[in-house]
Design a protein around this motif. Structure first.
Motif: not given
Length: 384
Positions: A6-15
């Motif tokens: 699927x399409x993804x969104x970028x996140x930080x591990x700390x999120x």
């Protein structure tokens, strides 16, 4: 399943996760104990730990947390905790934030080549580099919505189960070889026991100083194996060193079918462990805490290498290894081992059986490697 889901969104591990900083203020009795040595490279499951052992650890982890080996991140040590316990300060305890990420998916984000590459790049220190959570929390990756996280976690854990099935078959093959050896050569002592020193020579490892270590392999250096490179009767090339070639004598160069043995270690479980040297180790050398067992005369390397895997041998070594901080095997300990030595023809028949089992293992290992490649591709394409 190797295709992008699927399409993804970028996140930080700390999120989506945080470092657990809980410590044990009262008694530690009853808590399982996990040290860095219990984390296996590229193994997502925690397979060993200690109980009721003297320790100085105070860091608490909870079931479902991910235990990440922050020292020498290139060893790729990270595993999900199957219970509550305490662990080494060299382990970062990563706690999922359930409303942000499916806890069952977090282990695959951490036990992931891209994450390890990032951690290595952010590590500080020369001899024993470590990485801090303040850097790890900024690792950026793609994360699908919760429904797709569940779908992905289901696929990845199913693949993990299949990998474990292959690994169990490999283990059973090894057990079959050992059982055949014991039945044929140990029970009832059907063949005379002879002093091992009459059939092998022992070669001491290379002594070297920090100034003799080289950062790269070239014409003036040589790859050096240590005790950590001996695992399950084989040589692994994880965390190797390079040493100045001038420090190495001709007899300290590994030959095909030499047997590498750990002669000294702070852990008695490691003393005496062995690995037969296949073609990928030929031309390398080994450190001073190890020794080579090189057969001569009528003794076949694969025959005696199998003896070194038996329970009888391990019990003898546990009794012989001595020392206060470092457990040592003396040369005479190995020379004076009384081992069954059948005629060479009988050894050859047994080695043929071992080679047939090795062929089966090779096919299993190939299937496991292909599965692992697909597994890593799915993680890379969907959590990259």
């Amino acid at each position: 399943m190797g295709r992008r889901l699927i399409a993804m969104s970028k996140v930080f591990l700390g999120d989506v996760a945080k470092e657990r900083k809980e410590t044990c203020k009262d008694g530690k009795d009853g808590y399982p104990i996990v040290g860095l040595e219990h984390l296996i490279p590229e193994e997502i499951n925690l397979l060993s730990w200690d109980e009721d052992k003297e320790n100085t650890f105070t860091k608490i982890f909870r079931k479902g947390d991910v235990l990440f080996g922050r020292r020498r991140a290139y060893l790729k040590k990270a595993a999900v905790a199957p219970f509550d316990g305490i662990c080494s300060g060299d382990i970062t305890v990563i706690e999922p934030i359930p409303e942000k990420i499916l806890p069952e998916l977090l282990p695959f984000i951490i036990q992931n080549d891209a994450f390890f590459d990032y951690a290595i790049n952010k590590s500080a220190g020369s001899l024993s580099p470590r990485v801090k959570w303040e850097y790890l929390k900024n690792y950026k990756f793609e994360l699908p919505d919760m429904d797709k996280q569940r779908e992905l976690a289901k696929v990845l854990w199913a693949m993990e189960a299949t990998k474990k099935s292959y690994q169990k078959l490999l283990q059973k093959t090894d057990e079959l070889v050992k059982a055949q050896f014991v039945e044929q050569f140990v029970i009832g002592n059907p063949y005379p026991r002879k002093r091992l020193g009459d059939y092998v020579e022992q070669i001491r490892g290379v002594s070297y100083k920090p100034s003799d270590i080289r950062t790269t392999l070239d014409e003036n250096s040589i790859l050096l194996l240590r005790a950590n490179n001996i695992s399950s009767g084989k040589i692994n090339h994880i965390d190797v060193q390079y040493v100045a070639r001038e420090k190495v004598s001709a007899e300290q160069i590994i030959r095909l079918n030499d047997i590498l043995m750990c002669g000294s270690s702070g852990s008695i479980e490691h003393v005496g462990k062995t690995a037969i040297c296949e073609r990928d180790a030929v031309g390398e050398t080994f450190g001073a805490f190890c020794k080579l067992i090189r057969t001569k005369g009528e003794l076949l390397p694969k025959y005696i290498a199998t003896y070194f895997e038996t329970d009888e041998y391990r019990k003898i070594i546990m009794q012989l290894a001595c020392g206060s901080n470092i457990n040592n095997l003396k040369s005479e300990h190995i020379d004076n081992l009384m081992v069954p030595i059948p005629p060479k023809g009988v050894q050859e028949q047994f080695v043929t059986f071992v080679c047939q089992c090795d062929k089966s293992k090779f096919e299993l290992e190939q299937a496991l490697a292909e599965l692992n490649d697909t597994y890593k591709k799915i993680i890379s394409e969907n959590l990259g």
